[in-house]
Design a protein around this motif. Structure first.
Motif, mmCIF file in Angstrom:
data_model
loop_
_atom_site.group_PDB
_atom_site.id
_atom_site.type_symbol
_atom_site.label_atom_id
_atom_site.label_comp_id
_atom_site.label_asym_id
_atom_site.label_seq_id
_atom_site.Cartn_x
_atom_site.Cartn_y
_atom_site.Cartn_z
ATOM 1 N N GLY A 1 0.741 -1.277 -0.236
ATOM 2 C CA GLY A 1 0.015 -0.050 0.082
ATOM 3 C C GLY A 1 0.557 1.259 0.073
ATOM 4 N N LEU A 2 2.014 1.198 -0.025
ATOM 5 C CA LEU A 2 3.005 2.330 -0.397
ATOM 6 C C LEU A 2 3.034 3.029 -1.762
ATOM 7 C CD1 LEU A 2 3.874 1.195 2.386
ATOM 8 C CD2 LEU A 2 6.035 2.268 2.257
ATOM 9 N N PRO A 3 3.133 4.197 -1.756
ATOM 10 C CA PRO A 3 3.060 4.657 -3.078
ATOM 11 C C PRO A 3 4.230 4.345 -4.060
ATOM 12 C CG PRO A 3 3.023 6.453 -1.421
ATOM 13 C CD PRO A 3 3.204 5.155 -0.963
ATOM 14 N N ARG A 4 3.790 3.555 -5.175
ATOM 15 C CA ARG A 4 4.907 2.960 -6.043
ATOM 16 C C ARG A 4 5.838 4.108 -6.700
ATOM 17 N NH1 ARG A 4 2.098 -2.322 -8.596
ATOM 18 N NH2 ARG A 4 1.813 -3.428 -6.683
ATOM 19 N N LYS A 5 5.216 4.842 -7.019
ATOM 20 C CA LYS A 5 6.030 6.235 -7.630
ATOM 21 C C LYS A 5 7.341 6.423 -6.786
ATOM 22 C CE LYS A 5 5.738 11.100 -8.819
ATOM 23 N NZ LYS A 5 5.010 12.032 -8.774
ATOM 24 N N TRP A 6 6.863 6.857 -5.419
ATOM 25 C CA TRP A 6 7.873 7.199 -4.473
ATOM 26 C C TRP A 6 9.149 5.943 -4.026
ATOM 27 C CZ3 TRP A 6 8.591 11.943 -2.610
ATOM 28 C CH2 TRP A 6 7.857 12.778 -2.884
ATOM 29 N N LEU A 7 8.530 4.691 -4.109
ATOM 30 C CA LEU A 7 9.240 3.311 -3.920
ATOM 31 C C LEU A 7 10.100 3.375 -5.219
ATOM 32 C CD1 LEU A 7 6.801 0.977 -2.192
ATOM 33 C CD2 LEU A 7 8.851 2.054 -1.305
ATOM 34 N N GLY A 8 9.468 3.548 -6.480
ATOM 35 C CA GLY A 8 10.420 3.527 -7.636
ATOM 36 C C GLY A 8 11.742 4.483 -7.700
ATOM 37 N N TRP A 9 11.109 5.781 -7.217
ATOM 38 C CA TRP A 9 12.449 6.655 -7.397
ATOM 39 C C TRP A 9 13.307 6.187 -6.071
ATOM 40 C CZ3 TRP A 9 13.612 10.118 -10.557
ATOM 41 C CH2 TRP A 9 12.902 10.878 -11.393
ATOM 42 N N SER A 10 12.958 5.802 -5.339
ATOM 43 C CA SER A 10 13.929 5.437 -3.941
ATOM 44 C C SER A 10 14.733 4.193 -4.557
ATOM 45 C CB SER A 10 12.868 4.743 -2.810
ATOM 46 O OG SER A 10 13.833 4.284 -1.847
ATOM 47 N N ALA A 11 14.141 3.312 -5.302
ATOM 48 C CA ALA A 11 14.827 2.123 -5.850
ATOM 49 C C ALA A 11 16.076 2.686 -6.644
ATOM 50 C CB ALA A 11 14.060 1.068 -6.314
ATOM 51 N N GLY A 12 15.482 3.684 -7.741
ATOM 52 C CA GLY A 12 16.311 4.189 -8.522
ATOM 53 C C GLY A 12 17.775 4.921 -7.998
ATOM 54 N N PHE A 13 17.438 5.515 -6.659
ATOM 55 C CA PHE A 13 18.571 6.421 -6.312
ATOM 56 C C PHE A 13 19.416 5.199 -5.440
ATOM 57 C CE2 PHE A 13 16.431 10.187 -6.877
ATOM 58 C CZ PHE A 13 17.378 10.950 -7.246
ATOM 59 N N PHE A 14 18.796 4.126 -4.920
ATOM 60 C CA PHE A 14 19.671 3.002 -4.242
ATOM 61 C C PHE A 14 20.449 2.354 -5.440
ATOM 62 C CE2 PHE A 14 16.376 2.379 -0.791
ATOM 63 C CZ PHE A 14 16.931 3.274 -0.122
ATOM 64 N N LEU A 15 19.974 2.063 -6.427
ATOM 65 C CA LEU A 15 20.787 1.450 -7.732
ATOM 66 C C LEU A 15 22.012 2.599 -8.100
ATOM 67 C CD1 LEU A 15 21.174 -0.760 -9.621
ATOM 68 C CD2 LEU A 15 19.760 0.075 -11.113
ATOM 69 N N ALA A 16 21.325 3.734 -8.278
ATOM 70 C CA ALA A 16 22.485 4.903 -8.603
ATOM 71 C C ALA A 16 23.591 4.646 -7.596
ATOM 72 C CB ALA A 16 21.874 6.093 -8.778
ATOM 73 N N GLY A 17 22.926 4.849 -6.334
ATOM 74 C CA GLY A 17 23.963 4.760 -5.175
ATOM 75 C C GLY A 17 25.326 3.511 -5.346
ATOM 76 N N ILE A 18 24.662 2.417 -5.686
ATOM 77 C CA ILE A 18 25.487 1.151 -5.646
ATOM 78 C C ILE A 18 26.429 1.493 -6.775
ATOM 79 C CG2 ILE A 18 25.510 -1.086 -6.215
ATOM 80 C CD1 ILE A 18 22.838 -1.516 -4.900
ATOM 81 N N LEU A 19 25.974 2.011 -8.024
ATOM 82 C CA LEU A 19 26.797 1.921 -8.990
ATOM 83 C C LEU A 19 27.884 3.038 -8.911
ATOM 84 C CD1 LEU A 19 24.324 1.696 -12.046
ATOM 85 C CD2 LEU A 19 25.862 -0.130 -11.198
ATOM 86 N N LEU A 20 27.294 4.320 -8.266
ATOM 87 C CA LEU A 20 28.559 5.121 -8.121
ATOM 88 C C LEU A 20 29.257 5.199 -6.962
ATOM 89 C CD1 LEU A 20 26.095 8.141 -9.103
ATOM 90 C CD2 LEU A 20 27.767 7.313 -10.469
ATOM 91 N N PHE A 21 28.699 4.807 -5.914
ATOM 92 C CA PHE A 21 29.606 4.589 -4.619
ATOM 93 C C PHE A 21 30.328 3.355 -4.671
ATOM 94 C CE2 PHE A 21 30.589 3.272 -0.118
ATOM 95 C CZ PHE A 21 31.028 4.413 0.450
#
Length: 108
Positions: free
Chosen positions: A46-66
């Motif tokens: 029931g959490l907003p998928r839009k926000w979760l999608g953005w969150s996941a995208g930033f986690f992925l970017a962090g993994i790649l960059l960091f």
């Protein structure tokens, strides 16, 4: 696999500091991979998928960059890659902020 490679495959090939940096990359990659799975699981709760999608995208970017920049730094000794690492750290922080925001906006 990256952790095992760092612990066994790199010993004797890189300095102790290099092994420490590699282990930091592995640790952050592991934690944020779990955060990616958490984001996916929460989308069915029931959490907003839009926000979760953005969150996941930033986690992925962090993994790649960091983690990615630290892996490259240790394995190639290319120094100019070091300034990319903080961008990954910022991506992790944005990802967590968005994940928290998605929880606060539940069913809104």
């Amino acid at each position: 696999m990256a952790g095992a490679f760092g612990a066994h495959g790199l010993r004797g090939l890189v300095s102790d500091r290099g092994l420490e940096v590699f282990q930091t990359a592995v640790t952050y990659q592991m934690y944020h991979s779990i955060a990616l799975v958490l984001s996916a699981l929460l989308s069915g709760q029931g959490l907003p998928r839009k926000w979760l999608g953005w969150s996941a995208g930033f986690f992925l970017a962090g993994i790649l960059l960091f983690s990615g920049s630290l892996y490259l730094l240790v394995l190639t000794d290319i120094r100019w890659i070091g300034p990319i690492t903080p961008l990954g750290g910022m991506s992790f922080m944005v990802g967590w902020a968005l994940l928290i925001t998605s929880g606060l906006r539940r069913n809104k």
